[in-house]
Design a protein around this motif. Structure first.
Motif, PDB file in Angstrom:
ATOM      1  N   SER A  58      37.863  20.347  21.958  1.00 19.47           N
ATOM      2  CA  SER A  58      37.453  20.869  23.256  1.00 19.47           C
ATOM      3  C   SER A  58      38.553  21.767  23.808  1.00 19.47           C
ATOM      4  CB  SER A  58      37.151  19.718  24.217  1.00 19.47           C
ATOM      5  OG  SER A  58      38.258  18.832  24.322  1.00 19.47           O
ATOM      6  N   PRO A  59      38.161  22.775  24.596  1.00 18.52           N
ATOM      7  CA  PRO A  59      39.155  23.728  25.118  1.00 18.52           C
ATOM      8  C   PRO A  59      40.239  23.046  25.951  1.00 18.52           C
ATOM      9  CG  PRO A  59      36.912  24.490  25.547  1.00 18.52           C
ATOM     10  CD  PRO A  59      36.814  23.090  25.033  1.00 18.52           C
ATOM     11  N   GLY A  60      41.464  23.560  25.839  1.00 16.92           N
ATOM     12  CA  GLY A  60      42.613  23.023  26.565  1.00 16.92           C
ATOM     13  C   GLY A  60      42.765  23.686  27.903  1.00 16.92           C
ATOM     14  N   PRO A  61      43.846  23.498  28.599  1.00 21.23           N
ATOM     15  CA  PRO A  61      45.028  22.791  28.095  1.00 21.23           C
ATOM     16  C   PRO A  61      44.806  21.277  28.072  1.00 21.23           C
ATOM     17  CG  PRO A  61      45.372  23.407  30.381  1.00 21.23           C
ATOM     18  CD  PRO A  61      44.030  23.971  29.967  1.00 21.23           C
ATOM     19  N   HIS A  62      45.522  20.624  27.181  1.00 19.81           N
ATOM     20  CA  HIS A  62      45.435  19.176  27.036  1.00 19.81           C
ATOM     21  C   HIS A  62      46.782  18.580  27.422  1.00 19.81           C
ATOM     22  CE1 HIS A  62      41.539  19.609  25.210  1.00 19.81           C
ATOM     23  NE2 HIS A  62      42.039  20.467  24.322  1.00 19.81           N
ATOM     24  N   ASN A  63      46.818  17.972  28.587  1.00 18.31           N
ATOM     25  CA  ASN A  63      48.039  17.380  29.130  1.00 18.31           C
ATOM     26  C   ASN A  63      48.014  15.880  28.933  1.00 18.31           C
ATOM     27  OD1 ASN A  63      48.983  19.916  30.179  1.00 18.31           O
ATOM     28  ND2 ASN A  63      47.386  19.730  31.745  1.00 18.31           N
ATOM     29  N   PRO A  64      49.171  15.231  29.014  1.00 21.27           N
ATOM     30  CA  PRO A  64      49.190  13.765  28.893  1.00 21.27           C
ATOM     31  C   PRO A  64      48.173  13.124  29.837  1.00 21.27           C
ATOM     32  CG  PRO A  64      51.417  14.614  28.885  1.00 21.27           C
ATOM     33  CD  PRO A  64      50.513  15.783  29.194  1.00 21.27           C
ATOM     34  N   GLY A  65      47.381  12.207  29.264  1.00 19.96           N
ATOM     35  CA  GLY A  65      46.348  11.526  30.024  1.00 19.96           C
ATOM     36  C   GLY A  65      44.972  12.153  29.889  1.00 19.96           C
ATOM     37  N   SER A  66      44.892  13.393  29.407  1.00 23.21           N
ATOM     38  CA  SER A  66      43.583  14.033  29.251  1.00 23.21           C
ATOM     39  C   SER A  66      42.939  13.596  27.936  1.00 23.21           C
ATOM     40  CB  SER A  66      43.699  15.556  29.323  1.00 23.21           C
ATOM     41  OG  SER A  66      44.434  16.061  28.234  1.00 23.21           O
ATOM     42  N   THR A  67      41.635  13.817  27.862  1.00 28.60           N
ATOM     43  CA  THR A  67      40.867  13.430  26.676  1.00 28.60           C
ATOM     44  C   THR A  67      40.421  14.678  25.930  1.00 28.60           C
ATOM     45  OG1 THR A  67      40.078  11.413  27.746  1.00 28.60           O
ATOM     46  CG2 THR A  67      38.802  12.203  25.867  1.00 28.60           C
ATOM     47  N   ILE A  68      40.603  14.654  24.628  1.00 29.19           N
ATOM     48  CA  ILE A  68      40.160  15.745  23.752  1.00 29.19           C
ATOM     49  C   ILE A  68      38.924  15.263  23.006  1.00 29.19           C
ATOM     50  CG2 ILE A  68      40.754  17.232  21.805  1.00 29.19           C
ATOM     51  CD1 ILE A  68      43.720  16.663  22.456  1.00 29.19           C
ATOM     52  N   THR A  69      37.888  16.088  22.994  1.00 28.72           N
ATOM     53  CA  THR A  69      36.710  15.801  22.178  1.00 28.72           C
ATOM     54  C   THR A  69      36.785  16.645  20.918  1.00 28.72           C
ATOM     55  OG1 THR A  69      35.352  15.313  24.114  1.00 28.72           O
ATOM     56  CG2 THR A  69      34.184  15.875  22.072  1.00 28.72           C
ATOM     57  N   TYR A  70      36.778  15.971  19.777  1.00 30.48           N
ATOM     58  CA  TYR A  70      36.793  16.655  18.483  1.00 30.48           C
ATOM     59  C   TYR A  70      35.373  16.702  17.938  1.00 30.48           C
ATOM     60  CZ  TYR A  70      41.856  16.108  18.488  1.00 30.48           C
ATOM     61  OH  TYR A  70      43.183  16.179  18.809  1.00 30.48           O
ATOM     62  N   THR A  71      35.013  17.833  17.351  1.00 28.47           N
ATOM     63  CA  THR A  71      33.709  18.017  16.734  1.00 28.47           C
ATOM     64  C   THR A  71      33.921  18.409  15.280  1.00 28.47           C
ATOM     65  OG1 THR A  71      32.779  18.774  18.838  1.00 28.47           O
ATOM     66  CG2 THR A  71      31.554  19.328  16.836  1.00 28.47           C
ATOM     67  N   ILE A  72      33.232  17.719  14.380  1.00 24.08           N
ATOM     68  CA  ILE A  72      33.321  18.022  12.950  1.00 24.08           C
ATOM     69  C   ILE A  72      31.919  18.355  12.455  1.00 24.08           C
ATOM     70  CG2 ILE A  72      33.921  17.165  10.659  1.00 24.08           C
ATOM     71  CD1 ILE A  72      36.005  15.394  12.002  1.00 24.08           C
ATOM     72  N   ASN A  73      31.783  19.585  11.940  1.00 26.48           N
ATOM     73  CA  ASN A  73      30.509  20.066  11.423  1.00 26.48           C
ATOM     74  C   ASN A  73      30.604  20.112   9.899  1.00 26.48           C
ATOM     75  OD1 ASN A  73      28.203  21.517  10.719  1.00 26.48           O
ATOM     76  ND2 ASN A  73      28.354  22.903  12.448  1.00 26.48           N
ATOM     77  N   VAL A  74      29.746  19.364   9.229  1.00 24.47           N
ATOM     78  CA  VAL A  74      29.726  19.313   7.765  1.00 24.47           C
ATOM     79  C   VAL A  74      28.422  19.924   7.276  1.00 24.47           C
ATOM     80  CG1 VAL A  74      29.820  17.818   5.730  1.00 24.47           C
ATOM     81  CG2 VAL A  74      31.115  17.208   7.788  1.00 24.47           C
ATOM     82  N   THR A  75      28.534  20.945   6.410  1.00 26.37           N
ATOM     83  CA  THR A  75      27.356  21.636   5.873  1.00 26.37           C
ATOM     84  C   THR A  75      27.438  21.660   4.352  1.00 26.37           C
ATOM     85  OG1 THR A  75      27.262  23.041   7.834  1.00 26.37           O
ATOM     86  CG2 THR A  75      26.034  23.793   5.902  1.00 26.37           C
ATOM     87  N   ASN A  76      26.343  21.322   3.714  1.00 29.68           N
ATOM     88  CA  ASN A  76      26.255  21.404   2.262  1.00 29.68           C
ATOM     89  C   ASN A  76      25.627  22.751   1.917  1.00 29.68           C
ATOM     90  OD1 ASN A  76      25.935  21.126  -0.462  1.00 29.68           O
ATOM     91  ND2 ASN A  76      24.619  19.326  -0.373  1.00 29.68           N
ATOM     92  N   THR A  77      26.460  23.711   1.503  1.00 28.40           N
ATOM     93  CA  THR A  77      25.971  25.040   1.135  1.00 28.40           C
ATOM     94  C   THR A  77      25.626  25.134  -0.347  1.00 28.40           C
ATOM     95  OG1 THR A  77      28.230  25.832   0.793  1.00 28.40           O
ATOM     96  CG2 THR A  77      27.269  26.164   2.982  1.00 28.40           C
ATOM     97  N   GLY A  78      25.890  24.073  -1.095  1.00 25.19           N
ATOM     98  CA  GLY A  78      25.557  24.065  -2.514  1.00 25.19           C
ATOM     99  C   GLY A  78      24.089  23.754  -2.727  1.00 25.19           C
ATOM    100  N   ALA A  79      23.642  23.910  -3.950  1.00 25.66           N
ATOM    101  CA  ALA A  79      22.235  23.679  -4.272  1.00 25.66           C
ATOM    102  C   ALA A  79      21.929  22.195  -4.472  1.00 25.66           C
ATOM    103  CB  ALA A  79      21.860  24.464  -5.529  1.00 25.66           C
ATOM    104  N   GLY A  80      22.947  21.393  -4.805  1.00 25.31           N
ATOM    105  CA  GLY A  80      22.734  19.982  -5.076  1.00 25.31           C
ATOM    106  C   GLY A  80      22.981  19.115  -3.860  1.00 25.31           C
TER     107      GLY A  80
END
Length: 131
Positions: A30-52
């Motif tokens: 998530s956009p900052g700034p991230h100071n002590p005590g703040s919460t960061i939200t992480y997002t992980i996008n996983v895509t299978n671009t292969g044929a299998g």
């Protein structure tokens, strides 16, 4: 070879060919700034671009020394179970003081290949607090 004229022999061999998966993983915060005590939200996008298909995808991440993981914050925001996977139970590695340093997450099921787009990706989110 008298007597063998016009005789031919053909053998057929069947091969089963598997197309490999090819995973693309993009992590953002998530956009900052991230100071002590703040919460960061992480997002992980996983895509299978292969044929299998990809079976039992395992994600792991080494955390910043300056964050505390909110261990109950993992969620699948997109593609679970639409992509064929389900959110597993995260496991954690801790340091001597009990802080989580690495998390592992096994996604159950199979992630469809590129031929099954748009059901070939999932997105998970989790949060961590800045120390």
């Amino acid at each position: 070879n008298e007597g063998n004229e016009g005789i031919s022999h053909t053998d057929f061999i069947n091969f089963l060919v598997y197309a490999p998966p090819s995973l693309t993983v993009v992590k953002s915060a998530s956009p900052g700034p991230h100071n002590p005590g703040s919460t960061i939200t992480y997002t992980i996008n996983v895509t299978n671009t292969g044929a299998g298909i990809a079976d039992n995808v395992v994600l792991n991440d080494t955390l910043s020394l300056f964050t505390d993981l909110n261990t109950g914050s993992f969620s699948c925001t997109t593609g679970c179970p639409g992509s064929g996977v389900t959110l597993g139970t995260p496991t954690f590695t801790t340091d001597g003081s009990g802080d989580v340093t690495v998390w592992n997450l096994i996604m159950g099921g199979t992630l469809n290949g590129n031929g099954s787009a748009p059901n070939n990706n999932f997105i998970i989110q989790y949060t961590a607090d800045v120390e």
